[in-house]
Design a protein around this motif. Structure first.
Motif, PDB file in Angstrom:
ATOM      1  N   THR A 104      64.778  12.314 109.123  1.00  6.07           N
ATOM      2  CA  THR A 104      64.731  13.690 108.648  1.00  6.07           C
ATOM      3  C   THR A 104      66.098  14.332 108.826  1.00  6.07           C
ATOM      4  O   THR A 104      66.929  13.842 109.585  1.00  6.07           O
ATOM      5  CB  THR A 104      63.682  14.519 109.416  1.00  6.07           C
ATOM      6  OG1 THR A 104      64.020  14.521 110.799  1.00  6.07           O
ATOM      7  CG2 THR A 104      62.283  13.951 109.218  1.00  6.07           C
ATOM      8  N   ASP A 122      62.727  24.564 101.299  1.00  7.04           N
ATOM      9  CA  ASP A 122      61.617  23.664 100.983  1.00  7.04           C
ATOM     10  C   ASP A 122      61.556  23.266  99.510  1.00  7.04           C
ATOM     11  O   ASP A 122      60.938  22.265  99.174  1.00  7.04           O
ATOM     12  CB  ASP A 122      60.288  24.290 101.408  1.00  7.04           C
ATOM     13  CG  ASP A 122      60.136  24.373 102.914  1.00  7.04           C
ATOM     14  OD1 ASP A 122      60.960  23.778 103.638  1.00  7.04           O
ATOM     15  OD2 ASP A 122      59.191  25.039 103.374  1.00  7.04           O
ATOM     16  N   ARG A 173      67.128  21.527 108.980  1.00  8.98           N
ATOM     17  CA  ARG A 173      67.050  22.522 107.905  1.00  8.98           C
ATOM     18  C   ARG A 173      68.416  23.141 107.586  1.00  8.98           C
ATOM     19  O   ARG A 173      68.694  23.451 106.437  1.00  8.98           O
ATOM     20  CB  ARG A 173      66.028  23.586 108.268  1.00  8.98           C
ATOM     21  CG  ARG A 173      64.606  22.989 108.304  1.00  8.98           C
ATOM     22  CD  ARG A 173      63.570  23.976 108.759  1.00  8.98           C
ATOM     23  NE  ARG A 173      63.210  24.990 107.803  1.00  8.98           N
ATOM     24  CZ  ARG A 173      62.443  24.789 106.732  1.00  8.98           C
ATOM     25  NH1 ARG A 173      61.974  23.603 106.468  1.00  8.98           N
ATOM     26  NH2 ARG A 173      62.155  25.788 105.931  1.00  8.98           N
ATOM     27  N   ASP A 199      69.816  11.434 110.555  1.00 15.28           N
ATOM     28  CA  ASP A 199      68.805  10.387 110.593  1.00 15.28           C
ATOM     29  C   ASP A 199      67.928  10.548 111.827  1.00 15.28           C
ATOM     30  O   ASP A 199      68.016   9.786 112.775  1.00 15.28           O
ATOM     31  CB  ASP A 199      69.462   9.005 110.592  1.00 15.28           C
ATOM     32  CG  ASP A 199      68.442   7.889 110.389  1.00 15.28           C
ATOM     33  OD1 ASP A 199      67.332   8.191 109.903  1.00 15.28           O
ATOM     34  OD2 ASP A 199      68.758   6.747 110.726  1.00 15.28           O
ATOM     35  N   ARG A 200      67.127  11.561 111.818  1.00 12.91           N
ATOM     36  CA  ARG A 200      66.180  11.778 112.912  1.00 12.91           C
ATOM     37  C   ARG A 200      64.898  11.023 112.583  1.00 12.91           C
ATOM     38  O   ARG A 200      64.231  11.322 111.622  1.00 12.91           O
ATOM     39  CB  ARG A 200      65.845  13.246 113.055  1.00 12.91           C
ATOM     40  CG  ARG A 200      66.995  14.071 113.501  1.00 12.91           C
ATOM     41  CD  ARG A 200      66.530  15.493 113.651  1.00 12.91           C
ATOM     42  NE  ARG A 200      67.616  16.332 114.067  1.00 12.91           N
ATOM     43  CZ  ARG A 200      67.518  17.626 114.195  1.00 12.91           C
ATOM     44  NH1 ARG A 200      66.386  18.238 113.928  1.00 12.91           N
ATOM     45  NH2 ARG A 200      68.536  18.324 114.583  1.00 12.91           N
ATOM     46  N   GLY A 201      64.549  10.101 113.388  1.00  8.02           N
ATOM     47  CA  GLY A 201      63.282   9.409 113.148  1.00  8.02           C
ATOM     48  C   GLY A 201      63.420   7.930 113.116  1.00  8.02           C
ATOM     49  O   GLY A 201      64.392   7.293 113.112  1.00  8.02           O
TER      50      GLY A 201
END
Length: 159
Positions: free
Chosen positions: A83, A25, A86, A157-159
């Protein structure tokens, strides 16, 4: 495994998960902070001591680089940003030293090539822009590595 062993391993797991969360983060912000702090110091050496106006322009132009990139990547703030998983962030930002060095190098080049009155703002803008773009490249590389290692959810490229 007895209760004491379960508590100990749970505490270790919690500590490890907490450290991993803190690292993931904060890794981008940490790299950017290092880049801008080092760039400020380098510009102070090559362009001379800044005036208060130079300092203000340094801050505005560093932030402005991100504004430009946000506008471009969201097509004028009309498209939702994607997004990154992680795992990809962790691997990609492990290479942050490359982004930091490239961003710092951009500030140094600006300081060496431009008059001091322009170097402070241009150096900050260049450092921030190069840091962000090189970090994006690092994340793209990390996503490819994750996919090759068998992680089908590593799309960048999620979203």
């Amino acid at each position: 495994m007895n209760d004491e062993e379960r508590r100990a391993s749970g505490g270790e797991h919690t500590a490890r998960a907490g450290l991993q969360t803190a690292i993931v983060d904060n890794s981008t912000a940490f790299g950017f902070s290092v880049t801008m702090t080092a760039s400020y110091g380098a510009l102070n050496q090559v362009a001379g001591s800044p005036s208060l106006v130079d300092i203000a322009l340094f801050a505005v132009c560093a932030a402005g680089a991100f504004t430009v990139l946000q506008a471009v990547t969201t097509r004028g703030f009309r498209r939702r940003p994607g997004t990154v998983p992680r795992e990809v962030i962790m691997l990609g930002t492990a290479l942050d030293m490359v982004s930091v060095v490239l961003g710092l190098g951009a500030a140094i080049v600006a300081g060496l090539l431009l008059p001091a009155t322009v170097a402070w703002s241009a150096g900050a803008f260049a450092a921030a822009m190069v840091f962000a773009l090189s970090q994006a490249l690092e994340l793209m590389i990390a996503a490819r590595v994750e996919r090759r290692m068998g992680d089908p959810d590593s799309a960048t490229d999620r979203g």
